[in-house]
Design a protein around this motif. Structure first.
Motif, PDB file in Angstrom:
ATOM      1  N   GLN A  53       0.822  -1.214   0.000  1.00 32.19           N
ATOM      2  CA  GLN A  53       0.000   0.000   0.000  1.00 32.19           C
ATOM      3  C   GLN A  53       0.853   1.260   0.000  1.00 32.19           C
ATOM      4  O   GLN A  53       0.592   2.181  -0.760  1.00 32.19           O
ATOM      5  N   ASP A 105       0.960   7.052   0.221  1.00 34.76           N
ATOM      6  CA  ASP A 105      -0.148   6.115   0.230  1.00 34.76           C
ATOM      7  C   ASP A 105      -0.653   5.949  -1.200  1.00 34.76           C
ATOM      8  O   ASP A 105      -1.288   6.857  -1.756  1.00 34.76           O
ATOM      9  N   THR A 138      -3.018   4.389  -2.423  1.00 37.37           N
ATOM     10  CA  THR A 138      -4.468   4.346  -2.608  1.00 37.37           C
ATOM     11  C   THR A 138      -5.050   5.740  -2.783  1.00 37.37           C
ATOM     12  O   THR A 138      -6.233   5.882  -3.076  1.00 37.37           O
ATOM     13  N   LYS A 139      -4.201   6.755  -2.598  1.00 39.59           N
ATOM     14  CA  LYS A 139      -4.659   8.137  -2.719  1.00 39.59           C
ATOM     15  C   LYS A 139      -4.027   8.815  -3.934  1.00 39.59           C
ATOM     16  O   LYS A 139      -3.067   8.320  -4.516  1.00 39.59           O
TER      17      LYS A 139
END
Length: 243
Positions: free
Chosen positions: A84, A105, A107-108
């Motif tokens: 991640q 991160d 996922t962002k």
């Protein structure tokens, strides 16, 4: 074969001098070290592998150091990935060595300030000057090449199950301080085979050396019995396998 130079195609402001890269399943990220003026910089370069390699649209940059992230997150030599997060190994600042770990991160959004954070475990010199990192069994390990004063072997470890900004999540072990091997200092790389970590010898402060340092991840990180060294250059292997 082909080439593409983002710095000559209007990508970012000065994307050059990158030392290492990592792939997260879709994107390739490059660790920013220094720019054309040999000054440490923080402009992370990213390539979208789903797009054409020579397309400007496939390339982008983001510089946390110019967007209020951390104190001065620049001069990184390597990136490790835990599934991640990306962790950038800090090597140098202007006139010295760095210790501010940068994290992204995945996922962002790449250009979102909220996706980026830093943590500085050092005070003021130890632990400093990390050249490489590796993720293994919920931990990220960083190999040390210089502690801000001289070469070092203080391996830094982060427990990814704990909060990134928590002091309790971070620990170090310095094999050179516990009589392990001969002079285990100055490691430029670190890799895992699933059980053992191997640290690549670079320079021990006096000369390039060949003393490989190994850690058994099945044993306690701070246990002397978990660490060992072997120097092929002093055991008749090859011609002169050092540095």
């Amino acid at each position: 074969w082909g080439t593409f130079d983002p710095s000559k195609n209007g990508v970012g402001y000065d994307p050059r001098e990158y030392l290492n890269a990592v792939f997260d399943g879709k994107f390739v990220y490059f660790a920013p070290l220094t720019n054309v003026d040999r000054k440490a910089h923080g402009e992370v370069l990213r390539y979208d592998t789903t797009k054409d390699f020579e397309s400007v649209e496939a390339w982008s940059t983001f510089d946390p150091s110019k967007n209020g992230v951390g104190v001065f997150p620049v001069g990184f030599m390597d990136i490790s990935f835990d599934g991640q997060f990306l962790y950038f190994a800090p090597l140098q600042l202007k006139g010295g060595f760095s210790h501010e770990i940068l994290r992204y991160d995945t996922t962002k959004d790449f250009e979102s300030v909220e996706a980026w954070s830093t943590f500085d475990p050092a005070s003021p010199f130890l632990p400093t000057g990390y050249s490489n990192g590796v993720y293994e069994k919920n931990y990220v390990y960083f190999s040390q090449v210089n502690n801000g004063i001289t070469v070092g072997s203080e391996v830094l470890r982060y427990d990814t199950t704990r909060d990134f900004a928590s002091v309790e999540a971070w620990s170090t072990f310095d094999a050179g301080n516990f009589g392990i091997g001969v002079d285990p200092d100055g490691y430029s790389g670190i890799i895992s085979d699933g059980q053992f970590l191997y640290l690549s010898p670079f320079h021990n402060g006096e000369t390039p050396h060949g003393e490989v340092l190994r850690y058994d991840t099945t044993k306690d990180f701070e246990s002397v019995e978990a660490w060992s060294t072997f120097d092929p250059s002093k055991n008749g292997v090859g011609v002169f396998p050092i540095g």
